[in-house]
Motif scaffolding. Structure first.
Motif, PDB file in Angstrom:
ATOM      1  N   THR A 184       0.836  -1.200   0.000  1.00  8.31           N
ATOM      2  CA  THR A 184       0.000   0.000   0.000  1.00  8.31           C
ATOM      3  C   THR A 184       0.870   1.249   0.000  1.00  8.31           C
ATOM      4  O   THR A 184       0.611   2.196  -0.754  1.00  8.31           O
ATOM      5  N   LEU A 185       1.899   1.263   0.826  1.00  7.45           N
ATOM      6  CA  LEU A 185       2.806   2.421   0.865  1.00  7.45           C
ATOM      7  C   LEU A 185       3.524   2.596  -0.472  1.00  7.45           C
ATOM      8  O   LEU A 185       3.672   3.721  -0.954  1.00  7.45           O
ATOM      9  N   ASP A 186       3.977   1.496  -1.074  1.00  9.87           N
ATOM     10  CA  ASP A 186       4.635   1.590  -2.387  1.00  9.87           C
ATOM     11  C   ASP A 186       3.708   2.231  -3.408  1.00  9.87           C
ATOM     12  O   ASP A 186       4.126   3.076  -4.205  1.00  9.87           O
ATOM     13  N   PHE A 187       2.438   1.834  -3.390  1.00 13.63           N
ATOM     14  CA  PHE A 187       1.469   2.414  -4.316  1.00 13.63           C
ATOM     15  C   PHE A 187       1.308   3.907  -4.051  1.00 13.63           C
ATOM     16  O   PHE A 187       1.352   4.726  -4.970  1.00 13.63           O
ATOM     17  N   LEU A 188       1.089   4.280  -2.790  1.00 17.95           N
ATOM     18  CA  LEU A 188       0.862   5.682  -2.445  1.00 17.95           C
ATOM     19  C   LEU A 188       2.080   6.549  -2.748  1.00 17.95           C
ATOM     20  O   LEU A 188       1.939   7.683  -3.214  1.00 17.95           O
ATOM     21  N   VAL A 189       3.276   6.020  -2.529  1.00 24.18           N
ATOM     22  CA  VAL A 189       4.502   6.752  -2.881  1.00 24.18           C
ATOM     23  C   VAL A 189       4.585   6.906  -4.391  1.00 24.18           C
ATOM     24  O   VAL A 189       4.843   7.997  -4.907  1.00 24.18           O
ATOM     25  N   GLY A 190       4.352   5.820  -5.116  1.00 22.83           N
ATOM     26  CA  GLY A 190       4.425   5.857  -6.576  1.00 22.83           C
ATOM     27  C   GLY A 190       3.439   6.809  -7.213  1.00 22.83           C
ATOM     28  O   GLY A 190       3.709   7.386  -8.274  1.00 22.83           O
ATOM     29  N   MET A 191       2.304   7.009  -6.557  1.00 21.03           N
ATOM     30  CA  MET A 191       1.276   7.904  -7.092  1.00 21.03           C
ATOM     31  C   MET A 191       1.453   9.347  -6.639  1.00 21.03           C
ATOM     32  O   MET A 191       0.678  10.215  -7.014  1.00 21.03           O
ATOM     33  N   GLY A 192       2.467   9.611  -5.828  1.00 22.55           N
ATOM     34  CA  GLY A 192       2.736  10.990  -5.414  1.00 22.55           C
ATOM     35  C   GLY A 192       1.893  11.469  -4.250  1.00 22.55           C
ATOM     36  O   GLY A 192       1.773  12.672  -4.031  1.00 22.55           O
ATOM     37  N   LEU A 193       1.315  10.538  -3.474  1.00 21.92           N
ATOM     38  CA  LEU A 193       0.493  10.913  -2.334  1.00 21.92           C
ATOM     39  C   LEU A 193       1.261  10.873  -1.009  1.00 21.92           C
ATOM     40  O   LEU A 193       0.848  11.477  -0.029  1.00 21.92           O
ATOM     41  N   VAL A 194       2.364  10.149  -1.014  1.00 18.87           N
ATOM     42  CA  VAL A 194       3.151   9.927   0.206  1.00 18.87           C
ATOM     43  C   VAL A 194       4.630  10.025  -0.147  1.00 18.87           C
ATOM     44  O   VAL A 194       5.035   9.632  -1.244  1.00 18.87           O
ATOM     45  N   HIS A 195       5.412  10.531   0.784  1.00 20.53           N
ATOM     46  CA  HIS A 195       6.869  10.549   0.651  1.00 20.53           C
ATOM     47  C   HIS A 195       7.470   9.521   1.588  1.00 20.53           C
ATOM     48  O   HIS A 195       7.019   9.370   2.720  1.00 20.53           O
ATOM     49  N   ARG A 196       8.507   8.847   1.127  1.00 23.98           N
ATOM     50  CA  ARG A 196       9.314   7.997   2.002  1.00 23.98           C
ATOM     51  C   ARG A 196      10.478   8.856   2.459  1.00 23.98           C
ATOM     52  O   ARG A 196      11.208   9.416   1.642  1.00 23.98           O
ATOM     53  N   ILE A 197      10.651   8.961   3.768  1.00 27.59           N
ATOM     54  CA  ILE A 197      11.761   9.712   4.342  1.00 27.59           C
ATOM     55  C   ILE A 197      12.839   8.690   4.699  1.00 27.59           C
ATOM     56  O   ILE A 197      12.774   8.034   5.738  1.00 27.59           O
ATOM     57  N   ASP A 198      13.805   8.527   3.804  1.00 25.11           N
ATOM     58  CA  ASP A 198      14.816   7.490   3.967  1.00 25.11           C
ATOM     59  C   ASP A 198      15.591   7.624   5.274  1.00 25.11           C
ATOM     60  O   ASP A 198      15.840   6.632   5.952  1.00 25.11           O
ATOM     61  N   SER A 199      15.978   8.841   5.622  1.00 18.63           N
ATOM     62  CA  SER A 199      16.806   9.025   6.811  1.00 18.63           C
ATOM     63  C   SER A 199      16.082   8.642   8.093  1.00 18.63           C
ATOM     64  O   SER A 199      16.714   8.296   9.085  1.00 18.63           O
TER      65      SER A 199
END
Length: 145
Positions: free
Chosen positions: A61-76
């Motif tokens: 679900t997170l991968d989808f939301l990130v891919g669609m520009g709705l969520v950012h993954r904060i790597d740090s």
């Protein structure tokens, strides 16, 4: 007036996608959070209403939301935050507070076009980027002053 979830639903519909109940629930948790959330924090929140929710469900679900520009993954921070402004592909500049872990997004700072031109001049094709800049937010600076 459209809520952020209504806006997300419209954003996805314009791209031929749906805001399923699970996607809505995950995005809702991120929108309600007072900062970034880790995937396992989201899993714990989901399991209150969905006891069968599992890590792969959350990550897909997170991968989808990130891919669609709705969520950012904060790597740090190994966490996720809802985007205040939906855009795909991601072109965000994330300001990450090292003390409170708050995250703020800069939308298209003026120097970003210069960076894009410099990258293009090397022959490299940039598809997306999320630049993280670490430091102290205003509130944390004021708290130590």
């Amino acid at each position: 007036m459209m809520t952020p979830l209504d806006h997300a639903e419209s954003w996805l519909a314009d791209r031929g996608e749906k805001l399923t109940e699970l996607r809505r629930e995950v995005l809702s948790h991120l929108l309600d959070a007072h900062g970034p959330m880790k995937a396992y924090e989201l899993l714990t929140a989901l399991q209150k209403g969905r006891p069968g929710a599992s890590p792969p469900t959350v990550y897909r679900t997170l991968d989808f939301l990130v891919g669609m520009g709705l969520v950012h993954r904060i790597d740090s921070l190994q966490s996720f935050v809802a985007c205040p402004i939906f855009h795909a592909p991601h072109q965000g500049v994330m300001l990450v507070c090292e003390r409170c872990h708050g995250v703020e997004e800069l939308e298209s700072p003026s120097w970003m076009e210069t960076l894009r031109n410099e990258v293009a001049a090397t022959g490299f094709v940039m598809n997306q980027h999320e630049l993280e800049i670490k430091g102290l937010c205003r509130a944390c600076q004021e708290a130590t002053a």
